[in-house]
Design a protein around this motif. Sequence first.
Motif, short mmCIF file in Angstrom:
data_model
loop_
_atom_site.label_atom_id
_atom_site.label_comp_id
_atom_site.label_asym_id
_atom_site.label_seq_id
_atom_site.Cartn_x
_atom_site.Cartn_y
_atom_site.Cartn_z
N VAL A 49 0.84 -1.20 0.00
CA VAL A 49 0.00 0.00 0.00
C VAL A 49 0.87 1.25 0.00
CG1 VAL A 49 -1.61 1.34 1.41
CG2 VAL A 49 -2.02 -1.08 1.03
N ASP A 53 0.79 3.97 -2.92
CA ASP A 53 0.53 5.38 -2.61
C ASP A 53 1.65 6.26 -3.16
OD1 ASP A 53 -1.83 4.78 -1.35
OD2 ASP A 53 -1.04 4.97 0.69
N HIS A 54 2.88 5.80 -3.01
CA HIS A 54 4.02 6.57 -3.49
C HIS A 54 3.97 6.69 -5.02
CE1 HIS A 54 8.05 8.22 -3.54
NE2 HIS A 54 8.41 7.30 -4.43
N GLY A 57 1.14 8.96 -6.08
CA GLY A 57 1.53 10.35 -5.82
C GLY A 57 2.46 10.89 -6.88
#
Length: 109
Positions: A49, A53-54, A57
């Motif tokens: 996760v 998310d990284h 982003g």
Amino acid sequence: MADTSDTRTPAQIEADIKRRREVLAETLDEIGVRVHPQTIIGDAKAKVVANVDHTVGRAYVQVNRVVSEVRAQFVDEEGGLRVERVVPVALLAVGVVGLLAVGRRRRKR
């Protein structure tokens, strides 16, 4: 030579042993929790996760940068449209849509 004489009383030695056993029991409990399959699976999911998310982003930042660059091509510093750039792109879009429409009509026949 080191002094090996122990000046502790038997009660102090027993108390030290009891404390050491409690610390070792806590350590073993912690190790048991860390190597439990559910904990390992949970840690792996958390890492995935975090990586997703990284990545999302970074993708958002890149898309935002591209949109800003494209917008800068069609809008001047004051926020007005650059007609000399918008008109050719609009004509090209209308031409492509027209060719697609004509192509579909010919296929239906």
